[in-house]
Design an enzyme around this catalytic site. Sequence first.
Site, PDB file in Angstrom:
ATOM      1  N   LYS A 299       0.830  -1.212   0.000  1.00  0.00           N
ATOM      2  CA  LYS A 299       0.000   0.000   0.000  1.00  0.00           C
ATOM      3  C   LYS A 299       0.864   1.262   0.000  1.00  0.00           C
ATOM      4  O   LYS A 299       0.609   2.187  -0.752  1.00  0.00           O
ATOM      5  CB  LYS A 299      -0.923   0.047   1.233  1.00  0.00           C
ATOM      6  CG  LYS A 299      -1.881  -1.110   1.372  1.00  0.00           C
ATOM      7  CD  LYS A 299      -2.846  -0.903   2.531  1.00  0.00           C
ATOM      8  CE  LYS A 299      -2.178  -0.825   3.887  1.00  0.00           C
ATOM      9  NZ  LYS A 299      -1.536  -2.063   4.347  1.00  0.00           N
TER      10      LYS A 299
ATOM     11  N   ARG B 210      -8.862   1.426   9.475  1.00  0.00           N
ATOM     12  CA  ARG B 210      -8.518   0.042   9.806  1.00  0.00           C
ATOM     13  C   ARG B 210      -9.607  -0.611  10.634  1.00  0.00           C
ATOM     14  O   ARG B 210      -9.489  -1.796  10.960  1.00  0.00           O
ATOM     15  CB  ARG B 210      -7.223   0.020  10.602  1.00  0.00           C
ATOM     16  CG  ARG B 210      -5.982  -0.239   9.740  1.00  0.00           C
ATOM     17  CD  ARG B 210      -4.805  -0.057  10.641  1.00  0.00           C
ATOM     18  NE  ARG B 210      -3.650  -0.825  10.343  1.00  0.00           N
ATOM     19  CZ  ARG B 210      -2.555  -0.332   9.776  1.00  0.00           C
ATOM     20  NH1 ARG B 210      -2.526   0.900   9.340  1.00  0.00           N
ATOM     21  NH2 ARG B 210      -1.496  -1.086   9.634  1.00  0.00           N
TER      22      ARG B 210
ATOM     23  N   ARG C   2      11.682  -6.396   4.211  1.00  0.00           N
ATOM     24  CA  ARG C   2      11.494  -4.956   3.949  1.00  0.00           C
ATOM     25  C   ARG C   2      12.527  -4.136   4.724  1.00  0.00           C
ATOM     26  O   ARG C   2      12.814  -4.407   5.884  1.00  0.00           O
ATOM     27  CB  ARG C   2      10.084  -4.539   4.393  1.00  0.00           C
ATOM     28  CG  ARG C   2       9.839  -3.042   4.283  1.00  0.00           C
ATOM     29  CD  ARG C   2       8.391  -2.698   4.251  1.00  0.00           C
ATOM     30  NE  ARG C   2       7.740  -2.804   5.548  1.00  0.00           N
ATOM     31  CZ  ARG C   2       6.449  -2.541   5.737  1.00  0.00           C
ATOM     32  NH1 ARG C   2       5.682  -2.166   4.733  1.00  0.00           N
ATOM     33  NH2 ARG C   2       5.915  -2.669   6.936  1.00  0.00           N
TER      34      ARG C   2
ATOM     35  N   ARG D 131      11.996  -2.027  10.234  1.00  0.00           N
ATOM     36  CA  ARG D 131      11.023  -1.539  11.208  1.00  0.00           C
ATOM     37  C   ARG D 131      10.918  -2.537  12.351  1.00  0.00           C
ATOM     38  O   ARG D 131      10.932  -3.739  12.131  1.00  0.00           O
ATOM     39  CB  ARG D 131       9.645  -1.385  10.545  1.00  0.00           C
ATOM     40  CG  ARG D 131       9.442  -0.035   9.908  1.00  0.00           C
ATOM     41  CD  ARG D 131       8.191   0.020   9.090  1.00  0.00           C
ATOM     42  NE  ARG D 131       6.989  -0.437   9.782  1.00  0.00           N
ATOM     43  CZ  ARG D 131       5.770  -0.354   9.257  1.00  0.00           C
ATOM     44  NH1 ARG D 131       5.595   0.186   8.068  1.00  0.00           N
ATOM     45  NH2 ARG D 131       4.719  -0.794   9.908  1.00  0.00           N
TER      46      ARG D 131
HETATM   47  P1  AMP Z   1       1.465   0.717   9.093  1.00  0.00           P
HETATM   48  O1  AMP Z   1       2.703   1.467   8.761  1.00  0.00           O
HETATM   49  O2  AMP Z   1       0.268   1.216   8.329  1.00  0.00           O
HETATM   50  O3  AMP Z   1       1.652  -0.779   8.995  1.00  0.00           O
HETATM   51  O4  AMP Z   1       1.150   1.034  10.632  1.00  0.00           O
HETATM   52  C1  AMP Z   1       2.082   0.705  11.658  1.00  0.00           C
HETATM   53  C2  AMP Z   1       1.372   0.667  13.004  1.00  0.00           C
HETATM   54  O5  AMP Z   1       0.798   1.961  13.292  1.00  0.00           O
HETATM   55  C3  AMP Z   1       0.202  -0.302  13.093  1.00  0.00           C
HETATM   56  O6  AMP Z   1       0.620  -1.621  13.402  1.00  0.00           O
HETATM   57  C4  AMP Z   1      -0.611   0.329  14.232  1.00  0.00           C
HETATM   58  O7  AMP Z   1      -0.013   0.096  15.477  1.00  0.00           O
HETATM   59  C5  AMP Z   1      -0.477   1.820  13.926  1.00  0.00           C
HETATM   60  N1  AMP Z   1      -1.513   2.302  12.986  1.00  0.00           N
HETATM   61  C6  AMP Z   1      -1.330   2.814  11.742  1.00  0.00           C
HETATM   62  N2  AMP Z   1      -2.487   3.183  11.182  1.00  0.00           N
HETATM   63  C7  AMP Z   1      -3.446   2.894  12.098  1.00  0.00           C
HETATM   64  C8  AMP Z   1      -4.858   3.018  12.102  1.00  0.00           C
HETATM   65  N3  AMP Z   1      -5.522   3.516  11.058  1.00  0.00           N
HETATM   66  N4  AMP Z   1      -5.524   2.598  13.215  1.00  0.00           N
HETATM   67  C9  AMP Z   1      -4.866   2.126  14.275  1.00  0.00           C
HETATM   68  N5  AMP Z   1      -3.541   1.954  14.344  1.00  0.00           N
HETATM   69  C10 AMP Z   1      -2.823   2.341  13.254  1.00  0.00           C
END
Ligand code: AMP
Length: 215
Positions: free
Chosen positions: A13, A85, A124, A157
Site C-alpha cells: 500500500k 482500519r 522490507r 522496522r
Molecule cells: P502501518 O505502517 O500502516 O503498517 O502502521 C504501523 C502501526 O501503526 C500499526 O501496526 C498500528 O499500530 C499503527 N496504525 C497505523 N495506522 C493505524 C490506524 N488507522 N488505526 C490504528 N492503528 C494504526
Amino acid sequence: MNLVLLGPPGVGKGTQANHLAKEFDFKLISTGDILRNQVQKNTTLGLKAKKFVKIGKLVPDNIILDIIVTHTKNNHPYIFDGFPRTVKQAMGLEHTTKKRGLSLDAVIYLYCNENVIIERLSKRRVCPLCGKIYNLITNPPKNGNKCDLCNESLKQREDDREEIIKNRLKIYQRQTMPLLEFYEQKRILHKIDGSKPEKQVYETIRDVILKERSD
Ligand code: AMP
C-alpha cells in the site's frame, strides 16, 4: 477525488500510495508514517501511540480520528494509506468528508497470500531519512545497505519482526477485514491482486482511478 488503499500490512500500500500521490497530485495521508514520526519525536501523541505500534496493536480509534481531522483541513484530493482500519474509523472518515461536502470515491483493496506477506515484510527495509521502501530480494538498494537517494543506512522496522508480523496479520483479519463488506455495500470497493509485480499492480490501480475520474 478521495481514495483509500486497504489491505494487509506488507501488501504494498505504502509503495503504491507514494507513486499515486506523485502522479495524480493526491495529498498522501499514511497514519503509520504519522505515528512513527510522532513516536520518534516523543510528542504527547507519540508517547500515547508507542506502546501499541511497538507490538503491532491498533492505536485507539479516537486518537486516529483526531489525526485525520487535523491532517485533512484543506479540500485537497486525499489518498489514505493504512486508514481506516476499523469500521469505527471508516464511519469517522465518512462523517469528516461529508461535513466538508466531499466523498470517498474509491477503495482499492490489495489482497495477497499470508506467506508472501510474511516473506515480504521480513525482507522490507526503509530509509529513516526519506522513507523510501526497499525489499532485499525484489527491490534491493544498489549500494549495500544504503538508501539509493540519500545514502543513509537502511533500517528494519521494529514491527517487521516475524512474531510481530503474525500479530499484525491476526489483528488485520479481526478488525480490518470487516471493512470489505462495509465498502462493498457502498459499491466503491475494487479488488486487486497485490501479489503481482509492483508495476502491474500500479497500472491496475491507475486504470481504476482514470475510470472513476471519467465517470
Ligand atoms: P502501518 O505502517 O500502516 O503498517 O502502521 C504501523 C502501526 O501503526 C500499526 O501496526 C498500528 O499500530 C499503527 N496504525 C497505523 N495506522 C493505524 C490506524 N488507522 N488505526 C490504528 N492503528 C494504526
